[in-house]
Design a protein around this motif. Structure first.
Motif, PDB file in Angstrom:
ATOM      1  N   LEU A  41       3.685   2.602 -12.348  1.00 33.52           N
ATOM      2  CA  LEU A  41       5.015   2.225 -11.860  1.00 33.52           C
ATOM      3  C   LEU A  41       6.101   3.228 -12.247  1.00 33.52           C
ATOM      4  N   ASP A  42       5.726   4.498 -12.402  1.00 32.51           N
ATOM      5  CA  ASP A  42       6.770   5.472 -12.733  1.00 32.51           C
ATOM      6  C   ASP A  42       7.752   5.674 -11.579  1.00 32.51           C
ATOM      7  N   SER A  43       7.340   5.351 -10.362  1.00 32.14           N
ATOM      8  CA  SER A  43       8.287   5.451  -9.238  1.00 32.14           C
ATOM      9  C   SER A  43       9.360   4.364  -9.351  1.00 32.14           C
ATOM     10  N   LEU A  44       9.127   3.383 -10.218  1.00 28.73           N
ATOM     11  CA  LEU A  44      10.097   2.320 -10.475  1.00 28.73           C
ATOM     12  C   LEU A  44      10.941   2.659 -11.700  1.00 28.73           C
ATOM     13  N   GLY A  99       0.830  -1.215   0.000  1.00 27.00           N
ATOM     14  CA  GLY A  99       0.000   0.000   0.000  1.00 27.00           C
ATOM     15  C   GLY A  99       0.858   1.257   0.000  1.00 27.00           C
ATOM     16  N   GLN A 100       1.922   1.240   0.765  1.00 25.70           N
ATOM     17  CA  GLN A 100       2.800   2.421   0.810  1.00 25.70           C
ATOM     18  C   GLN A 100       3.499   2.607  -0.543  1.00 25.70           C
ATOM     19  N   PHE A 101       3.931   1.506  -1.120  1.00 21.53           N
ATOM     20  CA  PHE A 101       4.552   1.553  -2.450  1.00 21.53           C
ATOM     21  C   PHE A 101       3.557   2.140  -3.466  1.00 21.53           C
ATOM     22  N   VAL A 102       2.310   1.718  -3.383  1.00 22.12           N
ATOM     23  CA  VAL A 102       1.259   2.203  -4.295  1.00 22.12           C
ATOM     24  C   VAL A 102       1.034   3.703  -4.090  1.00 22.12           C
ATOM     25  N   ASP A 103       1.023   4.129  -2.841  1.00 25.89           N
ATOM     26  CA  ASP A 103       0.828   5.560  -2.566  1.00 25.89           C
ATOM     27  C   ASP A 103       1.924   6.380  -3.251  1.00 25.89           C
ATOM     28  N   HIS A 104       3.143   5.877  -3.197  1.00 23.81           N
ATOM     29  CA  HIS A 104       4.253   6.607  -3.817  1.00 23.81           C
ATOM     30  C   HIS A 104       4.165   6.571  -5.333  1.00 23.81           C
ATOM     31  N   ASP A 105       3.672   5.479  -5.868  1.00 18.73           N
ATOM     32  CA  ASP A 105       3.475   5.417  -7.325  1.00 18.73           C
ATOM     33  C   ASP A 105       2.415   6.442  -7.737  1.00 18.73           C
ATOM     34  N   LEU A 106       1.336   6.493  -6.963  1.00 20.03           N
ATOM     35  CA  LEU A 106       0.236   7.426  -7.274  1.00 20.03           C
ATOM     36  C   LEU A 106       0.677   8.878  -7.192  1.00 20.03           C
ATOM     37  N   ALA A 124       8.092  -5.035 -21.790  1.00 17.29           N
ATOM     38  CA  ALA A 124       8.159  -5.520 -20.407  1.00 17.29           C
ATOM     39  C   ALA A 124       7.459  -4.539 -19.472  1.00 17.29           C
ATOM     40  N   ARG A 125       7.660  -3.261 -19.711  1.00 14.64           N
ATOM     41  CA  ARG A 125       7.038  -2.258 -18.853  1.00 14.64           C
ATOM     42  C   ARG A 125       5.520  -2.324 -18.952  1.00 14.64           C
ATOM     43  N   GLU A 126       5.033  -2.479 -20.168  1.00 13.81           N
ATOM     44  CA  GLU A 126       3.578  -2.563 -20.341  1.00 13.81           C
ATOM     45  C   GLU A 126       3.017  -3.790 -19.601  1.00 13.81           C
ATOM     46  N   LEU A 127       3.698  -4.916 -19.746  1.00 20.54           N
ATOM     47  CA  LEU A 127       3.227  -6.133 -19.068  1.00 20.54           C
ATOM     48  C   LEU A 127       3.291  -5.973 -17.547  1.00 20.54           C
ATOM     49  N   ALA A 128       4.363  -5.346 -17.066  1.00 20.01           N
ATOM     50  CA  ALA A 128       4.511  -5.157 -15.615  1.00 20.01           C
ATOM     51  C   ALA A 128       3.373  -4.272 -15.105  1.00 20.01           C
ATOM     52  N   ALA A 129       3.116  -3.155 -15.784  1.00 24.87           N
ATOM     53  CA  ALA A 129       2.097  -2.215 -15.311  1.00 24.87           C
ATOM     54  C   ALA A 129       0.711  -2.857 -15.330  1.00 24.87           C
ATOM     55  N   LYS A 130       0.404  -3.599 -16.378  1.00 21.71           N
ATOM     56  CA  LYS A 130      -0.939  -4.189 -16.457  1.00 21.71           C
ATOM     57  C   LYS A 130      -1.130  -5.319 -15.445  1.00 21.71           C
ATOM     58  N   HIS A 131      -0.096  -6.115 -15.223  1.00 24.78           N
ATOM     59  CA  HIS A 131      -0.214  -7.157 -14.189  1.00 24.78           C
ATOM     60  C   HIS A 131      -0.355  -6.534 -12.800  1.00 24.78           C
ATOM     61  N   TYR A 132       0.396  -5.483 -12.596  1.00 26.24           N
ATOM     62  CA  TYR A 132       0.343  -4.761 -11.304  1.00 26.24           C
ATOM     63  C   TYR A 132      -1.076  -4.223 -11.085  1.00 26.24           C
ATOM     64  N   GLN A 133      -1.640  -3.603 -12.083  1.00 17.67           N
ATOM     65  CA  GLN A 133      -3.001  -3.066 -11.937  1.00 17.67           C
ATOM     66  C   GLN A 133      -4.005  -4.193 -11.709  1.00 17.67           C
ATOM     67  N   TRP A 134      -3.830  -5.284 -12.401  1.00 15.43           N
ATOM     68  CA  TRP A 134      -4.743  -6.421 -12.221  1.00 15.43           C
ATOM     69  C   TRP A 134      -4.676  -6.914 -10.771  1.00 15.43           C
ATOM     70  N   LYS A 166       6.716  12.966 -11.496  1.00 10.82           N
ATOM     71  CA  LYS A 166       7.625  12.476 -12.524  1.00 10.82           C
ATOM     72  C   LYS A 166       8.562  13.566 -13.050  1.00 10.82           C
ATOM     73  N   THR A 167       8.173  14.820 -12.889  1.00  6.40           N
ATOM     74  CA  THR A 167       9.022  15.872 -13.447  1.00  6.40           C
ATOM     75  C   THR A 167      10.404  15.865 -12.790  1.00  6.40           C
TER      76      THR A 167
END
Ligand code: HEM
Length: 524
Positions: free
Chosen positions: A116-119, A81-88, A216-226, A92-93
């Motif tokens: 996953l831009d924080s990644l 949850g904390q990781f998600v908060d930081h992603d949200l 890979a990034r697209e797959l990671a982001a979509k699996h993460y959201q799922w 990015k600037t």
């Protein structure tokens, strides 16, 4: 920005709401900064009235008095949850400094999304983000420091070592330093690095070299959201609300906006609802083979991070090997994925029940976690509950009662808490130290964060009503507005789980750590 919360909030249509002039650190040149809004918050409901300071102090003390019980949610989800908060809330600037940013990109970069831009920062081909990458597609990992009898382990710490001074070298080389605020969130970030790298390594050879990172990034982001939609959200919120929002759409937040419009972050989510995670934090963990039982205290998890540790990383240059996470103790591989060989020695840690109680160490946060200055023991400034209530007053956040009315007007079916439920709760914070007048004020104008936690407390530790609706709608919008989005790609199905309908955090970790005990729990 290294602290996990914002000091000031730029609310669209209202401007900058702050107590001090020290908002987020400047990330662009002064001229560009002046012309650009900081992170884009918005107000979902009406403006509210806050309780007096004496009252808020008493509530904060009641909330951090200690006590409270566990939930049945594995404790790893707290730090997910904390990781998600930081992603949200990642700005990015800050990693796009090197390049010429178009205004549209700037807005996008300062908006919530679950991408996953924080990644990733701005990707391996961006000059300012190249340092996060080992090559044109893999993210860097770090090596732990050997501590007898544990040798150094490559790939079990965040990458570190940049800069010249000892302190700079301890800092993690990742886009979002908030993910080194405590060891549990740091190891979660590392698990996501591994997740990405493993996707890269298992892509079919037919994917051309130039496209392997992006794919890979697209797959990671979509699996993460799922995983967030089907696994995380339904553990913390009533499933009926999550399903309603994802199946039938939003009713209260940015309703009917074009899907690809840049989203905003409602302050009701940021200042109240999603701070639910503070109530899930344990005071100690059955951490690993070297720190079993109650030995993995929250204080140690702070110490062995570079942001909160004093001295950073307990004085070591990198994470000492004896602190590497044992993921079997944070997620239930045996019970949920049927992996008998990954049963947790001493049992899986369970998050604290989501309710109005926070564990006592959160009454005295380490200075680094909130950005200081250092204060005396039991000073309210270091009390996380007080900070949350103070922040709500600063932005004039709506009360629980106002949000009930607001949501009802939008056609959301919510049942208001009764006065007795707000006053007494169910084995949560006791408001006995409040005067009768103060108690009356709380029951009439309940701070939204407290209200949402009381709702959860009465619903056996799951968000319901106002809280569940705000969280589910904000996640939905943040997924919809992401560059890669399962909301805009309803045909997407996960392929790294046991079947094409299942992808949970246990599946993500099994994939990232190759299903190997030696990687999921290197210390035996
Ligand atoms: C040991 C773990 C954690 C610590 C020490 C911590 C500490 C803090 C602090 C000091 C703030 C800023 C308070 C303020 O001045 O307004 C904050 C903000 C916040 N925290 Fe945490 N937190 C932790 C875990 C979590 C978790 C698990 C979640 C959610 C699941 C969470 C959600 C938030 C949110 C949404 C904010 C507001 C962010 C913003 O300003 O945009 N935190 N936290």
């Amino acid at each position: 920005m290294e602290t996990h919360g914002s000091e000031s909030y730029f609310v669209i249509g209202e401007g900058l709401l702050s107590e001090s002039v020290n908002g987020r650190a400047r990330t662009l040149s002064a001229a560009v900064e002046a012309a650009t809004p900081p992170f884009r918050f918005s107000r979902m409901g009406p403006r509210g009235t806050a309780l007096g300071e004496a009252n808020r102090k008493k509530i904060a003390n009641a909330m951090t008095a200690g006590g409270g019980g566990s939930s049945d949610i594995p404790a790893g989800y707290t730090y997910l949850g904390q990781f998600v908060d930081h992603d949200l809330t990642f700005d990015k600037t800050s990693v796009m400094l090197g390049q010429n940013i178009a205004p549209a990109q700037l807005l996008q970069g300062r908006s919530p999304s679950l991408d996953l831009d924080s990644l990733y920062g701005a990707g391996p081909s961006d000059a300012a983000s190249a340092k996060f990458y080992k090559d044109d597609r893999h993210l860097k990992m770090g090596k732990t420091v050997a501590i007898d009898p544990d040798p150094a382990h490559d790939g079990h710490d965040l990458p570190r070592g940049a800069g010249t001074t000892q302190n700079q070298k301890r800092k993690a080389v990742i886009p979002d330093l908030r993910n080194d605020e405590n060891l549990a969130v740091a190891q979660t970030h590392l698990a996501f690095i591994r997740f990405h790298n493993r996707i890269v390594d298992t892509l079919p050879s037919s994917v051309p070299a130039a496209q392997r990172f992006a794919k890979a990034r697209e797959l990671a982001a979509k699996h993460y959201q799922w995983m967030l939609r089907h696994d995380y959200l339904t553990r913390i919120c009533a499933a009926a609300v999550v399903n309603d929002v994802f199946n039938n759409g939003r009713k209260a937040f940015e309703v009917g906006v074009p899907a690809t419009d840049v989203p905003t972050m409602p302050i009701e989510f940021s200042v109240a609802a999603f701070r639910l995670g503070h109530s899930m934090i344990r005071r100690d963990y059955n951490w690993n083979a070297r720190f079993p039982g109650h030995q993995g205290t929250l204080d140690f998890l702070f110490l062995f991070s570079a942001t909160s540790g004093d001295p950073a990383l307990g004085g070591e240059k990198r994470l000492p090997s004896n602190w590497i996470a044992d993921w079997r103790r944070m997620y239930d591989f045996k019970g949920e994925a049927g992996k008998d060989n990954l049963a947790a020695p001493g049992g899986v840690n369970k998050a604290m029940r989501i309710d109005t109680l926070l564990v006592n160490p959160l009454r005295n946060l380490p200075t680094g976690s909130f950005g200081g200055p250092g204060v005396d023991f039991n000073d309210p400034t270091a009390n996380l509950a007080f900070r949350n209530l103070m922040r709500a007053r600063m932005v004039r956040l709506a009360t629980g009662q106002q949000m009930v009315r607001f949501l009802k007007n939008k056609g959301v079916n919510v049942t208001a808490l009764t006065s007795a439920q707000i006053r007494n709760g169910k084995n949560g914070a006791a408001l006995d130290a409040l005067t009768p007048t103060q108690r009356q004020a709380v029951v009439r104008d309940t701070p939204l964060w407290f209200y949402i936690l009381r709702e959860a407390e009465i619903n056996n530790g799951k968000l319901k009503g106002v809280g569940a609706r705000i969280v589910a709608e904000t996640f939905h919008r943040a997924m919809q507005g992401s560059a890669d989005s399962i909301v805009r790609d309803p045909a997407f199905r996960p392929k790294f789980g046991p079947d094409n309908n299942t992808f949970r955090m246990v599946d993500l970790l099994l994939f990232a750590f190759e299903g190997k005990k030696a990687l999921l729990a290197p210390l035996q």
